[in-house]
Design a protein around this motif. Structure first.
Motif, PDB file in Angstrom:
ATOM      1  N   SER A 198      -7.574   8.794   7.535  1.00 24.21           N
ATOM      2  CA  SER A 198      -6.296   9.319   7.129  1.00 24.21           C
ATOM      3  C   SER A 198      -5.007   8.567   6.956  1.00 24.21           C
ATOM      4  CB  SER A 198      -6.019  10.334   8.187  1.00 24.21           C
ATOM      5  OG  SER A 198      -5.880   9.674   9.371  1.00 24.21           O
ATOM      6  N   VAL A 199      -5.153   7.284   7.628  1.00 19.92           N
ATOM      7  CA  VAL A 199      -4.108   6.436   7.827  1.00 19.92           C
ATOM      8  C   VAL A 199      -3.890   5.658   6.385  1.00 19.92           C
ATOM      9  CG1 VAL A 199      -3.150   4.157   8.682  1.00 19.92           C
ATOM     10  CG2 VAL A 199      -4.696   5.955  10.229  1.00 19.92           C
ATOM     11  N   THR A 200      -5.297   5.373   5.803  1.00 19.37           N
ATOM     12  CA  THR A 200      -5.241   4.706   4.381  1.00 19.37           C
ATOM     13  C   THR A 200      -4.944   5.687   3.409  1.00 19.37           C
ATOM     14  OG1 THR A 200      -7.053   3.547   5.094  1.00 19.37           O
ATOM     15  CG2 THR A 200      -6.851   3.695   2.480  1.00 19.37           C
ATOM     16  N   LEU A 201      -4.999   7.014   3.655  1.00 17.79           N
ATOM     17  CA  LEU A 201      -4.390   8.004   2.462  1.00 17.79           C
ATOM     18  C   LEU A 201      -2.807   8.120   2.874  1.00 17.79           C
ATOM     19  CD1 LEU A 201      -4.930  10.063   0.392  1.00 17.79           C
ATOM     20  CD2 LEU A 201      -5.618  11.752   2.289  1.00 17.79           C
ATOM     21  N   ILE A 202      -2.523   8.151   4.002  1.00 16.56           N
ATOM     22  CA  ILE A 202      -0.998   8.193   4.070  1.00 16.56           C
ATOM     23  C   ILE A 202      -0.373   7.059   3.576  1.00 16.56           C
ATOM     24  CG2 ILE A 202       0.791   8.086   5.786  1.00 16.56           C
ATOM     25  CD1 ILE A 202      -0.162  10.738   5.422  1.00 16.56           C
ATOM     26  N   ARG A 203      -0.923   5.743   3.737  1.00 20.31           N
ATOM     27  CA  ARG A 203      -0.257   4.606   3.121  1.00 20.31           C
ATOM     28  C   ARG A 203      -0.239   4.806   1.479  1.00 20.31           C
ATOM     29  NH1 ARG A 203       0.738   0.867   6.665  1.00 20.31           N
ATOM     30  NH2 ARG A 203      -0.191   1.149   8.737  1.00 20.31           N
ATOM     31  N   ARG A 204      -1.600   5.196   0.828  1.00 15.50           N
ATOM     32  CA  ARG A 204      -1.663   5.396  -0.476  1.00 15.50           C
ATOM     33  C   ARG A 204      -0.764   6.362  -1.049  1.00 15.50           C
ATOM     34  NH1 ARG A 204      -6.617   7.678  -3.832  1.00 15.50           N
ATOM     35  NH2 ARG A 204      -5.912   7.381  -5.921  1.00 15.50           N
ATOM     36  N   TYR A 205      -0.461   7.636  -0.145  1.00 14.45           N
ATOM     37  CA  TYR A 205       0.652   8.522  -0.605  1.00 14.45           C
ATOM     38  C   TYR A 205       2.085   7.797  -0.732  1.00 14.45           C
ATOM     39  CZ  TYR A 205       3.840  12.240  -0.145  1.00 14.45           C
ATOM     40  OH  TYR A 205       5.137  12.952  -0.506  1.00 14.45           O
ATOM     41  N   CYS A 206       2.200   7.023   0.170  1.00 13.35           N
ATOM     42  CA  CYS A 206       3.524   6.289   0.182  1.00 13.35           C
ATOM     43  C   CYS A 206       3.757   5.449  -0.778  1.00 13.35           C
ATOM     44  CB  CYS A 206       3.890   5.763   1.498  1.00 13.35           C
ATOM     45  SG  CYS A 206       4.068   6.923   2.942  1.00 13.35           S
ATOM     46  N   GLU A 207       2.739   4.626  -1.358  1.00 13.37           N
ATOM     47  CA  GLU A 207       2.757   3.767  -2.362  1.00 13.37           C
ATOM     48  C   GLU A 207       2.909   4.441  -3.634  1.00 13.37           C
ATOM     49  OE1 GLU A 207      -0.923   1.633  -2.154  1.00 13.37           O
ATOM     50  OE2 GLU A 207      -0.700   0.719  -0.467  1.00 13.37           O
ATOM     51  N   LYS A 208       2.659   5.637  -3.655  1.00 14.33           N
ATOM     52  CA  LYS A 208       2.672   6.568  -5.185  1.00 14.33           C
ATOM     53  C   LYS A 208       4.198   6.892  -5.093  1.00 14.33           C
ATOM     54  CE  LYS A 208      -1.354   6.213  -6.761  1.00 14.33           C
ATOM     55  NZ  LYS A 208      -1.937   5.660  -8.034  1.00 14.33           N
ATOM     56  N   LEU A 209       5.113   6.823  -4.017  1.00 12.61           N
ATOM     57  CA  LEU A 209       6.288   7.590  -4.330  1.00 12.61           C
ATOM     58  C   LEU A 209       7.277   6.375  -5.009  1.00 12.61           C
ATOM     59  CD1 LEU A 209       6.618   8.495  -0.408  1.00 12.61           C
ATOM     60  CD2 LEU A 209       6.299  10.060  -2.378  1.00 12.61           C
ATOM     61  N   PRO A 210       8.364   7.029  -5.524  1.00 14.31           N
ATOM     62  CA  PRO A 210       9.080   6.165  -6.254  1.00 14.31           C
ATOM     63  C   PRO A 210       9.652   5.070  -5.555  1.00 14.31           C
ATOM     64  CG  PRO A 210       9.845   8.564  -6.865  1.00 14.31           C
ATOM     65  CD  PRO A 210       8.811   8.374  -5.657  1.00 14.31           C
ATOM     66  N   SER A 211       9.634   3.894  -5.998  1.00 10.81           N
ATOM     67  CA  SER A 211      10.314   2.620  -5.400  1.00 10.81           C
ATOM     68  C   SER A 211      10.929   1.835  -6.208  1.00 10.81           C
ATOM     69  CB  SER A 211       9.056   1.893  -4.770  1.00 10.81           C
ATOM     70  OG  SER A 211       8.255   1.367  -5.953  1.00 10.81           O
ATOM     71  N   ASP A 212      11.506   0.527  -5.574  1.00 12.61           N
ATOM     72  CA  ASP A 212      12.157  -0.288  -6.669  1.00 12.61           C
ATOM     73  C   ASP A 212      11.819  -1.660  -5.844  1.00 12.61           C
ATOM     74  OD1 ASP A 212      13.724  -0.351  -4.227  1.00 12.61           O
ATOM     75  OD2 ASP A 212      15.398   0.762  -5.485  1.00 12.61           O
ATOM     76  N   LYS A 213      12.466  -2.618  -6.375  1.00 13.43           N
ATOM     77  CA  LYS A 213      12.196  -4.129  -5.697  1.00 13.43           C
ATOM     78  C   LYS A 213      12.759  -4.157  -4.610  1.00 13.43           C
ATOM     79  CE  LYS A 213      15.463  -6.397  -8.804  1.00 13.43           C
ATOM     80  NZ  LYS A 213      15.840  -7.327 -10.106  1.00 13.43           N
ATOM     81  N   TYR A 214      13.721  -3.235  -4.229  1.00 12.60           N
ATOM     82  CA  TYR A 214      14.452  -3.475  -2.917  1.00 12.60           C
ATOM     83  C   TYR A 214      13.881  -2.768  -1.796  1.00 12.60           C
ATOM     84  CZ  TYR A 214      17.902  -4.431  -6.744  1.00 12.60           C
ATOM     85  OH  TYR A 214      18.427  -4.866  -7.815  1.00 12.60           O
ATOM     86  N   TYR A 215      12.725  -1.992  -2.173  1.00 14.66           N
ATOM     87  CA  TYR A 215      12.275  -0.956  -1.193  1.00 14.66           C
ATOM     88  C   TYR A 215      10.949  -0.697  -1.618  1.00 14.66           C
ATOM     89  CZ  TYR A 215      11.316   3.336   1.593  1.00 14.66           C
ATOM     90  OH  TYR A 215      10.784   4.246   2.236  1.00 14.66           O
TER      91      TYR A 215
END
Length: 1717
Positions: A566-583
């Motif tokens: 589940s930890v890996t899935l949570i991290r993967r979910y967060c990686e799919k969220l909108p991001s930019d080079k500052y965050y």
């Protein structure tokens, strides 16, 4: 038969996969034994490396594979390998030795993005899937694969199935829990993997665990004689070295003090500085760890390898330090500490090395270098071992080391040993995350070089012990001791050549190493003995502990997630969220402990579906972290953030719109590439049933008044009669009609009430239609003597076939010319009745009914009263066929020729002529007629009864023209057409008079264009009625809807482009508002994806076709010659050839194509036409814009609802959004909020909205659970629609393309970033990013510098967060004002000011250059060179006689091209050529169009060469270059002309730059002697661009390219395509390739009395119009060529004819070669 294992490379001949049948193989006897056991039960095959385990697996695969082929249920075989290289290796083996469908699956294929459909396709398309265990485990967890689907699982290196390895997880989580269990076959060389195993009991315990977990039993062989005969073991050798002497203590102390110094600096920074950003603290810790790691690496090399390798290690670390990304000033300073430490260490070690350190590596180290610790004894022993192979260039030695740094340092050191210089040396590091590791590509490359023998010595870590594929390896050296029995056995197996060596390096008197080695050897024997004992005692088998762990299972699909995954899935979910080079979004964990139990709190990014959750208590902190992630996964799934396969949701097409996803391609729905066949909607208001009513009918009457801008030009009025009432705006339409010579006729329509006509009046009106319109625009007579078809009067019989109930109206002449002002009107029945009488007159004329079968002469009919009373010798009275007129009153009389049916007007009476006068030879240059009587007798078989009457000069009627296009406009094409007035001479007795005024005749030519416009308005009004938007005081004009339905292809003054631009913004805004309010839990990325699908062309196309908008679209220019009125028979029919017999074309793939040969816009008689798919989507957007302009946002929303776009906005959604924002805390920032509100000029009712709008996602580090991304999504659409609306209303007359440019310049992140700086909003941005702080500071400084210098910086780009800030504030104001767009604009207009205006619009330099060259007919040639990190671009532009060059250099190719364009624009400006002067609007037409011609009788007007042999010097400067093209002297031209086919102008060299005058003369003489038989090479001077010599070469010798400063294209062109447009296309391509300016075209038009025939075959054309085109082509530094083509019946064919003449003349002049077909 030879076995094949993964570690044994097959013979290259055996790897030939071109054979259809799989390669046969035979198992050895020991392989057969294991295979037979494996058929009966699950087996773990424990065989040494090279024993052929893979072939046993292949045999199982073949057997089971044949069974699954015949199975009704789809099954697959899964082969698992631990690394990607092993996956590829095993995939190749299975593919070669089986005929099954095999697929390899690994991460680089994008497996992480595969959905269930992708996996289903993979399963259906293969029988065997070879993949890594991680991919298989993920597929099982996501329920893309199930154990029920797998019939056989093969585990390569199955000893890995321990602990938390993916092999173990697959078995524990799925296999042992599954009811259906697939067959298992495991392969290993060492089933024991753990360290410290030294007894049989230990081995039995570990083997028992392995067998229990894999549900299999170990199977090995006890008799190894056969195996050792086929694969002899390596000779094992032990080499001992002395321990290193401690002679570097002083250096160690120096290095230690250096490390302490810089480490203390890190500590000081961390303690003394109050860091604003938490992520900086983490980066400092990372850099500090790197400092310690580098220090430890250096000391390791110093102690174990010596000073020289330590020196190399520092160099490696220093090189890696330059790869650190410095995202802020503090980070840059801290990273410099690491570099300073390494530079100090490099100097310190250098001080301990002798000055002439090169002697240390001359012939290898000696005892002195060892004693001085320049080289350690251990490294010295390795060098001695290497010297053993110095005479063997074919040696392949694998040297295994423990550390990556050791591999890199030793490899660098050995390269400097002269005695080993004949060896090729490289290294492998494994695919680790270490900064020292090689990339996967380099790993693969180095390993392949070693396999092929191109690398002799390969240093590697122990990662290559498993699965390394080096069958030719002759020696394995263990530089460092193996840690486990697995490492020992597998590394020994790498040496598998006969007489190969396995060398272990040991330190003398090192008891620890000796004991470790003995333990390994004992463990190997114990492992072998245990494995060979056969079936294990059940008592020794450990019962597997496979109790159910905490997991979450989705009932719908069976997808599951466990606590540890589940930890890996949570991290993967967060990686799919909108991001930019500052965050970068990531979860933040906080462990809470109480009373020996632990609870974990996870905080998700502010754009997640939720922000915080606390997990259940647990016994350890690690477990508490897993459990809270499991709870988070459950909640995310319940909220829809994870789908039913427990994969982060990726927004796409809505449910049921899978066809949109399928069409989302370059040729899908809504694209330009795809063409579709569509029908045309019928105009309901023009239908009628009055033709069959016996007592007449009542019509709605609409007067038509014409007013010319020249008062003396009068046009008769008409009345339009329709059975149905027209909409008011159609009934009061005003249309401008454009004639030649700047004449404009303003036509106006007005309602005249109703009128009733009886049956007789209707019949007379229909007769007027039939005679008058067919006489003007059609044919009265059908058939032709020349074609052998009997001549027939069209109106001789009942002609109801000329009338259709779907298209029934009457348009009749009126008595008064200006009925609108007079107020009264009456139909001109006198003129109508005269037409009726002419019909009756012609019907009674029996000679018109048939040709005389004997071919005898026929006398003409004449009215009895005229023939009785007329004295034909009286010249003052002219006798027509039906009436007599005074000669003085005959001018402007409208007449019809009874032998042709053509209508004329009388211009003059030619008193001194008669039919016996000589024939007009000027009009008929090739005729044999002696007189007019002779002409009519021979041509028509008519014997004139009264040839003595004076001839009449008649003004010839003409075809209708498209008067809706203003050809006098400055924007029209440059092609000039000169027309001559044509008159005919006619005997009076061949004419009948029509009692209609000439003003009626003139006005009749206006009717086709006027009716076309009116019908278009009627169709637009009909669509408006279907949409049915009814709101008081709101009326959408028909013309506005017509504008939205009209494409550029119609060539009107208006088109949908402006409305499309506005509608695009309105649609985007409406959808954005709807999504923002309806889905508060969705983040910006999901909202953007949904919006993209909602407004994409594919969606709009689908919705538009469902509503049948395609039938309303006007997509082609009005064709006057195809004008059809009721009662008019078309003389230019286009029968339908599409195979559709109904008006509406079905939406079927049969009527879709991507062929470029399809002609778009051309209608057949059924109304079917091909249309670009994108046009429908464009019209949808334009209609949104039309309703927005005509009725505001409510009207636009109504249209979107009618269309099917979901844009509804419920007030409850808005209230909920405001309530949520009101809960955000803003008290700590109240002053900041008030200051910001003052700058904006607006006080928020809900402060939380503004607080959210100024908060960057990086503020998560401060515990903030919100950010501006959603408001930015909304604000982007708000500013887009507001600015677009402002530009649309402010600039009504500018070109749509320029309006688009204005919007692009105004609505972009860079412009908004400047607003944030200009209005001082940027200090209020709340963030926690050092990189963002640095970039904002630099950008603000640049902006201030620009204001001082008043020169904007080219290519400047501000931080995206600044533009986002402005957009999010706009979104916040919109919500706070409850969606009041006017209020938002009131606030933002001053903030955005000054908004760019057309005169201030600055396009990118490259675009300016392209448009400038397009308008002038110039061509640009680009040359791009990549020089490491820099890109050098050279743009060449050929003017009339000068070649100018612009250059640009930058890291980006786009920026480099922009720089080069800037230099070219400056050069052009210095020559008086500017963008503003030459490009006021976009070019709407190319200077050459595509059409057809045939060639004959060509002529050349003149040829004017310019200049002589002398040319100006080549001038150059730093940024611009100007040069003249080379030119052959007359003697060289003579040498080339005969064999011109062998000369290619692209094959020129500057080799002659050092040629002397004597050599030039000799070369010239050689050319004259041999140039006619051989290819020629042209030499040019470097400083002068004229040709100085030509060398004769053998034909087979390749010729060199021209020097860069004289880039000449080849003059050899392909054969000219003689189809439509072929010659012009060839000429255009020639000019483009040779950089010649586009030729100028001038056309003249004339009319002939004799039909002109042009073209051949199917392209043969007949006509009375004659077009002749003249082309002028300027050739740089040579001169101009002017040619004229032959006469053609249309302009484009005339252009083609002239283009062909030009090409042939160029070939005649020796300038090009036209290839033969």
């Amino acid at each position: 038969m030879q076995s094949f294992d993964k570690n044994t490379k097959p013979d290259p001949m055996e790897l030939d996969t071109s054979k259809a049948r799989p390669k046969d193989f035979t198992l050895r006897s020991y392989q057969k034994k294991i295979y037979e056991v494996a058929r009966k039960r699950n087996v773990l095959a424990a065989l040494e490396t090279g024993a052929g385990k893979t072939m046993i697996a292949v045999m199982l695969i073949k057997e089971i594979g044949e069974a699954i082929k015949s199975s009704a249920v789809k099954k697959v075989i899964v082969f698992l390998a631990t690394t990607v290289s092993l996956v590829n290796q095993q995939y190749e083996v299975i593919k070669i030795y089986t005929d099954l469908r095999v697929k390899e699956i690994y991460g680089a294929l994008g497996v992480d993005e595969w959905n269930t459909e992708c996996w289903k396709k993979q399963i259906n398309d293969c029988d065997v899937m070879v993949m890594t265990p991680q991919i298989f485990l993920d597929a099982l967890r996501n329920a893309f694969l199930t154990m029920e689907t797998v019939c056989l699982m093969i585990f390569d290196e199955c000893h890995r199935a321990t602990g938390n390895h993916n092999y173990a997880r697959i078995m524990k989580e799925f296999y042992h829990k599954s009811v259906y269990k697939p067959k298992i076959f495991g392969m290993t060389a060492t089933p024991v993997i753990r360290k410290g195993v030294s007894s049989i009991v230990d081995c039995e315990e570990q083997l028992s665990e392995l067998q229990s977990l894999l549900d299999s039993q170990i199977c090995s062989i006890d008799d190894k004689i056969e195996l050792e005969q086929l694969s002899p073991p390596a000779c094992e050798i032990f080499r001992f070295y002395h321990s290193a002497k401690s002679s570097s203590s002083a250096l160690r102390e120096t290095l230690q003090s250096l490390w302490f110094k810089y480490d203390a600096s890190f500590i000081k920074w961390q303690e003394s500085l109050a860091f604003r950003y938490k992520h900086m603290d983490g980066k400092l810790k990372t850099l500090r760890r790197r400092l310690s790691t580098d220090h430890e690496k250096i000391l390791y090399c110093l102690d174990n390898l010596g000073l020289l390798c330590a020196h190399e290690a520092v160099k490696v670390c220093l090189e890696n330090s330059y790869n650190i990304i410095e995202d802020c000033e503090l980070h840059a300073e801290s990273s410099s500490l690491c570099k300073l430490f390494l530079e100090g260490a490099l100097n310190a070690i250098g001080d301990f090395l002798p000055q002439g350190r090169g002697i240390l590596t001359g012939c290898g180290p000696d005892m002195e270098t060892v004693n001085m610790n320049y080289v350690s004894p251990k490294l010295d022993m390795l060098l001695q071992i290497s010297q053993m192979f110095r005479d063997d260039n074919q040696v392949l030695c694998l040297i295994l080391v423990e550390r990556i740094m050791a591999a890199k340092a030793i490899e660098r050191f050995l390269r400097k040993i002269n005695s080993l210089s004949h060896f090729s040396i490289s290294y492998l590091t494994g695919c680790s995350s270490s900064v020292d590791a090689l990339t996967p590509k380099m790993q693969k490359q180095n390993l392949e070089l070693f396999r092929t023998g191109k690398v002799n010595l390969l240093f590697a870590t122990d990662m290559v012990e498993e699965g390394i594929h080096v069958p030719s390896c002759t020696c394995v050296v263990h530089f460092d001791m193996p840690k486990t029995v697995r490492s020992y056995v597998q590394s020994r197996g790498c040496a598998r050549q006969n007489n190969s060596l396995f060398i272990m390096m040991l330190e003398r008197n090192n008891k620890e190493q000796r004991d470790q080695l003995f333990d390994i050897i004992r463990s190997e024997h114990a492992m072998s003995e245990t494995a060979m004992n056969g079936e294990p005692d059940p008592c020794t088998l450990r019962a597997g502990n496979f109790s159910k762990a905490s997991a979450y299972v989705v009932e719908a699909t069976g997808a599951s997630i466990s606590a540890d995954s589940s930890v890996t899935l949570i991290r993967r979910y967060c990686e799919k969220l909108p991001s930019d080079k500052y965050y970068g979004p990531k979860p933040v964990f906080q462990i809470l402990s109480s009373g020996g139990s632990y609870e974990c709190k996870v905080m998700l990014p502010p754009n997640a579906a939720f922000q915080t959750i606390i997990g259940p208590p647990s016994r350890s902190s690690h477990l508490s972290k897993q459990l809270v992630c499991l709870e988070a996964c459950k909640k995310l799934h319940q909220m829809g953030a994870l789908d039913d396969y427990l994969v982060p949701c990726v927004e796409g097409a809505a449910e049921g719109d899978s066809d949109l996803q399928a069409n989302n391609s370059a040729a899908g729905a809504g694209t330009t590439k795809r063409k579709e066949l569509h029908g045309t909607t019928r105009i309901r208001v023009l239908s009628g049933t009055w033709i069959d009513k016996p007592h007449g009918a009542t019509f709605h009457a609409y007067g038509i008044n014409f007013s010319c801008n020249i008062p003396s030009r009068l046009y008769s009025g008409f009345v339009l009669l329709t059975e149905s009432k027209l909409d008011d705006d159609v009934a009061n339409a005003k249309v401008d009609l454009y004639l030649l010579e700047n004449k404009i006729v303003k036509s106006s329509i007005f309602s005249c009430g109703q009128i009733s006509l009886d049956a007789n009046q209707i019949k007379r009106a229909m007769s007027f239609h039939e005679l008058f319109f067919n006489g003007l625009f059609g044919k009265i007579f059908q058939g032709s003597k020349a074609r052998g078809i009997q001549r027939e009067f069209l109106l001789h019989k009942d002609n109801k076939l000329l009338w259709s109930p779907c298209y029934m109206y009457l348009i009749l002449p009126l008595e008064s010319s200006n009925i609108q002002n007079s107020g009264s009107w009456s139909i001109n029945w006198k003129g109508i009745d005269s037409c009726v009488s002419v019909i009756e007159f012609l019907k009674k004329s029996s000679w018109l009914s048939a040709e005389d079968p004997q071919g005898s002469m026929r006398s003409l009919p004449t009215s009895r009263n005229i023939s009785e009373n007329r004295n034909f010798t009286d010249a003052s009275v002219i006798c027509l066929a039906n009436a007599s007129y005074s000669a003085s009153n005959l001018k402007d009389t409208v007449v019809m020729a009874i032998h042709t049916g053509r209508i004329y007007s009388v211009s003059d009476v030619l008193v001194n002529t008669s039919a016996d006068s000589p024939f007009d030879r000027k009009a008929y240059s090739q005729t044999s007629y002696t007189s007019f009587s002779d002409y009519f007798q021979k041509k028509y078989g008519i014997a004139l009864s009264h040839p003595g009457q004076p001839l009449l000069l008649l003004k010839q009627s003409h075809n209708p023209h498209n008067l809706l296009v203003d050809f006098n406009s400055k924007d029209r094409c440059k092609v000039v057409v000169e027309k001559k007035r044509n008159h005919v001479h006619m005997p009076p007795e061949l004419l009948v008079s029509l009692d209609v005024a000439i003003s009626v005749l003139k006005a009749s030519y206006l009717l086709p264009s006027l009716m076309h416009r009116l019908e278009s308005l009627m169709l637009a009004s009909q669509l408006r009625d279907e949409i049915a938007f009814n709101l008081s005081n709101v009326h959408i004009p028909s013309f506005l809807i017509l504008e939205a339905l009209t494409t550029l292809r119609c060539c009107e003054k208006f088109s949908l482009e402006r409305l499309e631009l506005l509608g695009d913004s309105v649609l985007k805004y409406a959808v954005s508002c709807h999504l923002f309010l309806k889905y508060p839990e969705k983040h910006e990325g999901q909202l953007s994806a949904r919006r993209s699908w909602a407004v994409c062309n594919a969606t709009l196309h689908k919705l538009g076709t469902i509503r049948k908008l395609q039938g309303y679209i006007r997509d082609s220019a009005f064709e006057p010659r195809r004008f059809v009125a009721p009662g008019l028979l078309s003389i230019h029919p286009i029968p339908c050839s599409h195979g559709v017999d109904i008006l509406e074309v079905p939406l079927d793939t049969r009527f879709q194509t991507i062929s470029e040969e399809v002609m778009v816009g051309k209608c057949c008689d059924m109304g079917h036409r091909w249309m670009c798919s994108k046009t429908i989507a464009d019209c949808v957007e334009a209609l949104v814009g039309a309703f927005y302009v005509g009725g505001g946002l409510m009207a636009a929303l109504h249209f979107m609802k009618w269309l099917g776009v979901e844009t509804s906005i419920e007030h409850s959604y808005l209230d909920d959004t405001i309530h949520r924002a009101s809960l955000l805390s803003y008290t700590p920032k109240s002053n900041d909020i008030r200051n910001l509100e003052t700058k904006i000029g607006y006080e928020f009712s809900v402060k939380g909205l503004l607080l959210e709008a100024i908060t960057h996602a990086s503020e998560q580090e401060s515990g903030v659970g919100y950010c501006y991304q959603r408001l930015e999504f909304l604000g982007d659409s708000v500013l887009d629609v507001l600015i677009t609306q402002h530009l649309y209303q402010a600039y009504l007359d500018i070109d749509p393309g320029e309006l688009t440019d204005l919007r692009s310049a105004s609505v972009n992140n860079e412009n908004f970033a400047q607003v944030a700086v200009r209005r001082n909003l940027y200090p209020h941005l709340q963030h926690s990013s050092g990189l963002l702080l640095r970039q904002v500071t630099e950008y603000v400084k640049l902006d201030l510098d620009d204001e001082e210098s008043a020169k904007p910086l080219q290519g400047r780009k501000g931080p995206k967060a600044l533009g986002d800030l402005v957009e999010s504030i706009a979104g916040a104001i919109l919500i706070d004002t409850k969606l009041d767009l006017n209020e938002v604009w009131r606030i933002f207009e001053p903030l955005l000011s000054p908004i760019v205006t057309p005169d201030k619009l600055e396009l990118p330099p490259l675009r300016q250059l392209n448009e400038l060259c397009d308008s002038l007919g110039y061509f640009i040639k680009e040359n791009c060179i990549n020089d490491q990190e820099m890109v050098h671009v050279e743009l060449r532009l050929q003017l009339k006689d000068i070649l100018i060059i612009g250059e640009g250099i930058d890291k980006s190719r786009k920026t480099s091209k922009g720089q080069a364009a800037v230099h070219l624009l400056k050069d052009l400006q210095s020559r008086g050529i500017t963008y503003s002067q030459c490009v006021s609007k976009r070019r709407k037409q190319e200077s050459l169009h595509v059409s057809d011609l045939s060639t004959a009788d060509l002529r050349v007007n003149n040829w004017n060469p310019i200049g002589g042999d002398d040319f100006s010097e080549h001038a150059s400067n730093k940024k611009q270059k100007t040069c003249h093209l080379p030119r052959l002297s007359s003697s060289l031209q003579n040498a080339c002309c005969v064999s011109i086919e062998t000369l290619d102008w692209n094959l020129i060299s500057d080799k002659g730059k050092n040629t002397t005058v004597e050599e030039e003369k000799r070369v010239m003489k050689d050319v004259e002697l041999t140039g006619r038989q051989k290819k020629l090479k042209v030499y040019v001077r470097r400083n002068r661009m004229d040709v100085i010599g030509v060398d004769a070469l053998p034909c087979q010798e390749p010729l060199l390219d021209l020097a860069p400063s004289s880039h000449l294209p080849t003059p050899v062109i392909p054969p000219v395509n003689m189809q439509k447009g072929g010659p012009r296309t060839s000429l255009y391509e020639l000019c483009r390739r040779l950089h010649w300016i586009m030729p100028e075209i001038k056309s003249t038009e004339d009319k002939s009395r004799m039909p002109i025939v042009s073209g051949e075959g199917s392209e043969k054309r007949h006509g009375v119009c004659c077009f002749v085109s003249e082309i002028t082509l300027h050739i740089p530094n040579v001169g101009e060529i002017n040619v004229t083509g032959e006469p053609r019946t249309d302009k484009r064919s005339a252009h083609d004819s002239a283009a062909l003449v030009m090409l042939l003349e160029l070939q005649h002049q020796g300038m090009i070669v036209i290839g033969s077909a």
